[in-house]
Design an enzyme around this catalytic site. Structure first.
Site, mmCIF file in Angstrom:
data_model
loop_
_atom_site.group_PDB
_atom_site.id
_atom_site.type_symbol
_atom_site.label_atom_id
_atom_site.label_comp_id
_atom_site.label_asym_id
_atom_site.label_seq_id
_atom_site.Cartn_x
_atom_site.Cartn_y
_atom_site.Cartn_z
ATOM 1 N N ASP A 131 16.133 91.738 -12.495
ATOM 2 C CA ASP A 131 17.571 91.952 -12.712
ATOM 3 C C ASP A 131 18.328 90.642 -12.935
ATOM 4 O O ASP A 131 19.459 90.657 -13.416
ATOM 5 C CB ASP A 131 18.193 92.677 -11.505
ATOM 6 N N GLY A 144 11.507 94.823 -4.918
ATOM 7 C CA GLY A 144 10.713 95.287 -6.063
ATOM 8 C C GLY A 144 9.812 94.164 -6.557
ATOM 9 O O GLY A 144 10.218 93.002 -6.547
HETATM 10 O O1 F6P Z 1 13.894 95.141 -8.316
HETATM 11 C C1 F6P Z 1 14.975 95.491 -9.103
HETATM 12 C C2 F6P Z 1 14.716 96.806 -9.765
HETATM 13 O O2 F6P Z 1 13.697 96.650 -10.706
HETATM 14 C C3 F6P Z 1 15.964 97.404 -10.390
HETATM 15 O O3 F6P Z 1 16.265 96.955 -11.644
HETATM 16 C C4 F6P Z 1 15.666 98.861 -10.350
HETATM 17 O O4 F6P Z 1 16.829 99.603 -10.386
HETATM 18 C C5 F6P Z 1 14.936 99.015 -9.046
HETATM 19 O O5 F6P Z 1 14.304 97.781 -8.820
HETATM 20 C C6 F6P Z 1 13.910 100.115 -8.996
HETATM 21 O O6 F6P Z 1 13.345 100.119 -7.730
HETATM 22 P P1 F6P Z 1 12.053 100.932 -7.279
HETATM 23 O O7 F6P Z 1 10.859 100.257 -7.875
HETATM 24 O O8 F6P Z 1 12.070 100.821 -5.798
HETATM 25 O O9 F6P Z 1 12.234 102.298 -7.809
#
Ligand code: F6P
Length: 372
Positions: A134, A11
């Site tokens: 996170d 992410g």
């Molecule tokens: O990168 C961590 C995070 O932001 C988490 O806190 C969250 O649950 C997840 O990514 C969401 O991921 P995506 O953007 O792939 O939906």
């Protein structure tokens, strides 16, 4: 080490560009290195899609959110190609050799550290940097991206306070964090949340409602309830534990698949748990309750000063590490200095909120309820 690849994976978060700038500037100007970026995480490495990291792209990126390289959650050894998952490790190795790289920098969170360790074991020279809102990468005090996200959560809670107060409502604020509750805890403490629910502390709804009722009896008819995505009630946590044990101890492949499907179904259902929680709080307290899901707002925008400093610190330290020909390590923040930690140690580990963490203790001392 002169020819260095860089990719961002997992992410996105604010501070990635500051880290890219830090490592490239220090590497070019002090150590005479050349940098080549790979687009969209490990996918760009596998498909050899590049972006030269030079004076055409580096100026002005310190303050930009996101990543100029793009990112993805693709794993080199389990990459969706067509409609199936394929092991593309050899393709990643070929790209590395084609560009005559001396090392590859992988900037990412927990998943990236695992993938990076996989490539290091396959023969590449890897150095990683820890980023994630996170804040749950093991063996670093802090990850860049976290401070910015915590500030966004705090500002959101501040804004929600005045509207909650005006209407005498409960406002449930869902923040990111599936397994670790750093963001809910930090943002919740900074924003003065009345209740904070974390994945690390399974909660009892009766204790949450009692805390809200007590506030109402004291004349405060509004409450702010900050909930991490992965927070669970005691019974939900028990269910997950049972399903996970069933999966781990399954004696046949068929049983393992069944347990795995049940676990997945549980998590799928849990995606809407803050909706259910908000409704239950309304029913149990008689106070009107509303839900705000902060979602990807938490990952967007310009990094805070603290994240820019951290990303620059880790990025420039990374260039230094490469100049010593060190690899197979993550560059971590240890107090005011930096240290290298073997990827073998970091891969597959997470940093959870310890139950005796000072933020948690302080929150309890100001009367915050954790539902336990
Ligand atoms: O990168 C961590 C995070 O932001 C988490 O806190 C969250 O649950 C997840 O990514 C969401 O991921 P995506 O953007 O792939 O939906």
């Amino acid at each position: 080490m002169k020819q260095i690849g860089v990719l961002t994976s997992g992410g996105d978060c604010p501070g990635l560009n500051a880290a890219i700038r830090g490592v490239c500037r220090a590497g070019q100007e002090i150590h005479g290195m050349h940098f080549i970026g790979f687009r969209d995480g490990f996918r760009g490495l596998v498909h050899d899609r590049t972006l030269p990291l030079d004076s055409r792209v580096l100026p002005g990126i310190l303050t930009d959110g996101g990543t100029i390289l793009g990112t993805s959650r693709d794993k080199p050894h389990r990459m969706p190609i067509g409609n199936r998952l394929r092991d593309m490790t050899d393709a990643a190795l070929e790209t590395y050799a084609r560009h005559q790289l001396d090392a590859l920098i992988c900037i990412g969170g927990g998943g990236t550290q695992k993938n990076a360790w996989h490539l290091q074991q396959a023969g590449l020279r890897i150095v990683t940097l820890p980023k994630t809102i996170d804040n749950d990468v093991a063996y670093t005090d802090v990850c860049f991206g976290f401070d910015t996200a915590m500030s966004i959560v705090t500002e959101a809670i501040d804004r929600l306070h005045s509207t909650a107060m005006s209407h005498g409502r409960i406002i449930v604020v869902e923040v990111m964090g599936h397994r670790a509750g750093w963001l809910a805890l930090g943002g919740g403490v900074a924003g003065g949340a009345d209740v904070i629910l974390l994945p690390e502390i399974p909660y009892r709804i009766d204790l949450v409602t009692e805390a809200i009722r007590q506030r109402a009896r004291a004349g405060k008819t509004f409450s702010i309830v900050v909930v991490a995505e992965g927070a669970m009630s005691v019974s939900q946590a028990q269910t997950v534990e049972e399903l996970a044990t069933a999966k781990e101890t399954a004696e046949t492949q068929a049983r393992k698949r069944k347990a795995s499907a049940r676990l997945e179904a549980f998590h799928e259902q849990h995606l809407r748990h803050t909706v259910d929680l908000t409704r239950r709080l309304e029913d149990l307290t008689g106070l009107e309750s509303k839900l705000t899901v902060l979602g990807h707002l938490q990952r967007g925008g310009t990094p805070t000063a603290a994240d820019r400093v951290l990303a620059t610190r880790l990025g420039t330290a990374c260039a230094e590490v490469l100049s010593r020909r060190e690899h197979g390590v993550m560059v971590a923040a240890h107090g005011e200095s930096t240290a290298t930690v073997p990827l073998a140690e970091v891969a597959g580990k997470k940093k959870f909120v310890p139950l005796d963490h000072p933020w948690l203790t302080s929150a309890r001392h100001v009367g915050t309820c954790f539902g336990d």
